[in-house]
Design an enzyme around this catalytic site. Structure first.
Site, PDB file in Angstrom:
ATOM      1  N   ASN A   6      -1.256  -4.803   2.710  1.00  0.00           N
ATOM      2  CA  ASN A   6       0.197  -4.830   2.539  1.00  0.00           C
ATOM      3  C   ASN A   6       0.785  -5.995   3.342  1.00  0.00           C
ATOM      4  OD1 ASN A   6       2.989  -4.330   3.149  1.00  0.00           O
ATOM      5  ND2 ASN A   6       2.740  -2.304   2.266  1.00  0.00           N
ATOM      6  N   HIS A  42       5.928  -3.842  -1.195  1.00  0.00           N
ATOM      7  CA  HIS A  42       6.949  -2.849  -1.533  1.00  0.00           C
ATOM      8  C   HIS A  42       8.281  -3.550  -1.755  1.00  0.00           C
ATOM      9  CE1 HIS A  42       8.981   1.228  -0.215  1.00  0.00           C
ATOM     10  NE2 HIS A  42       9.446   0.777  -1.354  1.00  0.00           N
ATOM     11  N   ARG A  44      11.700  -3.168  -1.956  1.00  0.00           N
ATOM     12  CA  ARG A  44      12.671  -2.112  -1.622  1.00  0.00           C
ATOM     13  C   ARG A  44      14.025  -2.374  -2.275  1.00  0.00           C
ATOM     14  NH1 ARG A  44      12.668   1.580   2.429  1.00  0.00           N
ATOM     15  NH2 ARG A  44      10.644   1.973   3.344  1.00  0.00           N
ATOM     16  N   HIS A  49      12.415  -6.851   3.013  1.00  0.00           N
ATOM     17  CA  HIS A  49      11.303  -7.776   3.298  1.00  0.00           C
ATOM     18  C   HIS A  49      10.926  -8.577   2.043  1.00  0.00           C
ATOM     19  CE1 HIS A  49       9.233  -4.087   2.166  1.00  0.00           C
ATOM     20  NE2 HIS A  49       9.348  -3.540   3.350  1.00  0.00           N
ATOM     21  N   GLU A 150      -2.148   8.202  -4.097  1.00  0.00           N
ATOM     22  CA  GLU A 150      -2.440   7.615  -2.790  1.00  0.00           C
ATOM     23  C   GLU A 150      -2.027   8.669  -1.766  1.00  0.00           C
ATOM     24  OE1 GLU A 150      -1.315   3.551  -1.946  1.00  0.00           O
ATOM     25  OE2 GLU A 150      -0.990   4.017   0.163  1.00  0.00           O
ATOM     26  N   GLY A 191      -0.404   4.021   8.339  1.00  0.00           N
ATOM     27  CA  GLY A 191      -0.760   4.281   9.736  1.00  0.00           C
ATOM     28  C   GLY A 191      -2.238   4.112  10.044  1.00  0.00           C
TER      29      GLY A 191
HETATM   30  N1  PXP Z   1       0.764   2.768   1.421  1.00  0.00           N
HETATM   31  C1  PXP Z   1       2.085   2.992   1.183  1.00  0.00           C
HETATM   32  C2  PXP Z   1       2.462   3.724  -0.055  1.00  0.00           C
HETATM   33  C3  PXP Z   1       3.067   2.529   2.087  1.00  0.00           C
HETATM   34  O1  PXP Z   1       4.360   2.769   1.835  1.00  0.00           O
HETATM   35  C4  PXP Z   1       2.656   1.813   3.223  1.00  0.00           C
HETATM   36  C5  PXP Z   1       3.683   1.284   4.160  1.00  0.00           C
HETATM   37  O2  PXP Z   1       4.462   0.325   3.550  1.00  0.00           O
HETATM   38  C6  PXP Z   1       1.281   1.582   3.416  1.00  0.00           C
HETATM   39  C7  PXP Z   1       0.357   2.094   2.507  1.00  0.00           C
HETATM   40  C8  PXP Z   1       0.760   0.806   4.577  1.00  0.00           C
HETATM   41  O3  PXP Z   1       1.078   1.448   5.759  1.00  0.00           O
HETATM   42  P1  PXP Z   1       0.809   0.709   7.151  1.00  0.00           P
HETATM   43  O4  PXP Z   1       1.707  -0.496   7.185  1.00  0.00           O
HETATM   44  O5  PXP Z   1       1.170   1.725   8.171  1.00  0.00           O
HETATM   45  O6  PXP Z   1      -0.630   0.315   7.184  1.00  0.00           O
END
Ligand code: PXP
Length: 236
Positions: A6, A42, A44, A49, A150, A191
């Site tokens: 991400n 993402h 938004r 971002h 997911e 996380g």
């Molecule tokens: N998957 C989804 C659906 C998310 O919304 C996020 C956070 O944007 C992540 C994975 C990745 O999470 P992290 O940035 O905590 O690794």
């Protein structure tokens, strides 16, 4: 197990100055060149971002897959149908949240989600639902036509190393098993970091992990020394 990275946090840093650096498109290229099997981003509602143009560029430049995280709104569905990412991940979205706080309540809005999924699937886009690891949400997800779930790993990540870890981990393991038995492919994310990710191997058949914050955080410290040295050399 595949790794989707991400890149939203790179865009957050770029937007802090309103300029073009650091460019999330270059970040995506670096991720791909180092083992990422997809790039997740993402878009938004508030565009805090990643921006529309980033997504439009990514779909042209990526060598791997674009996984577009998005809210269940008409606006996002229209964008996805136009841009045609390889996959979309439907997430709940609240304007005031810092990050995606929980899973999508698929069970509570089964008809709405099912109707939302259909045109995306008909357009050849893989659809994933970002849900909490619960039996109710997994069963509901299997009725929507989505091919993937997911699992939100946030509760596990927060519980890691505490007495609550086992319970949180078992919820992930059981949900994955149930989902697979219902014909769904299973991803996980949120996380996950360099300490807690190893337990994902204990979940059989996990397809892809989506990881952002810990990777970008590590990149800052792994790269900071080199960045300071280069500047120091320049001003000597
Ligand atoms: N998957 C989804 C659906 C998310 O919304 C996020 C956070 O944007 C992540 C994975 C990745 O999470 P992290 O940035 O905590 O690794």
């Amino acid at each position: 197990m595949l790794l989707g990275v991400n890149i939203d946090h790179v865009a957050t840093l770029r937007n802090a100055r309103g300029g073009i650096e650091p460019d999330p498109i270059i970040a995506a290229e670096i991720c791909e060149n180092n083992g990422a099997t997809s790039i997740t981003t993402h878009l938004r509602e508030d565009r805090r971002h990643i921006k529309d143009n980033d997504v439009r560029t990514l779909i042209k430049t990526l060598k791997t897959n674009l996984n577009l995280e998005m809210a269940v709104t008409d606006e996002m569905q229209k964008i996805a149908l136009e841009i045609r990412p390889n996959s979309v991940c439907l997430v709940p979205e609240k304007r005031e949240e810092v990050t995606t706080e929980g899973g999508l309540d698929v069970a509570g809005q089964l008809n709405k989600i099912t109707e939302f999924v259909k045109p995306l699937k008909d357009a050849g886009i893989l659809v994933s639902l970002f849900i909490d690891p619960s039996e109710e949400q997994v069963i509901a997800s299997s009725k929507t036509g989505a091919q993937f779930i997911e699992m939100h790993t946030g509760t596990y990540a927060n519980a890691f190393g505490t007495e609550k870890e086992t319970e949180a981990f078992e919820a992930l393991k059981n949900s994955a098993k149930l989902a697979q038995s219902l014909g769904l492919k299973v991803n996980a994310g949120h996380g996950l970091n360099y300490e807690n990710v190893h337990r994902m191997h204990e979940i059989e058949g996990l397809y892809e992990l989506n990881i952002g914050h810990s990777i970008i955080s590590k990149a800052v410290f792994e790269g900071l020394g080199i960045a300071v040295q280069k500047m120091s050399d320049l001003i000597k």
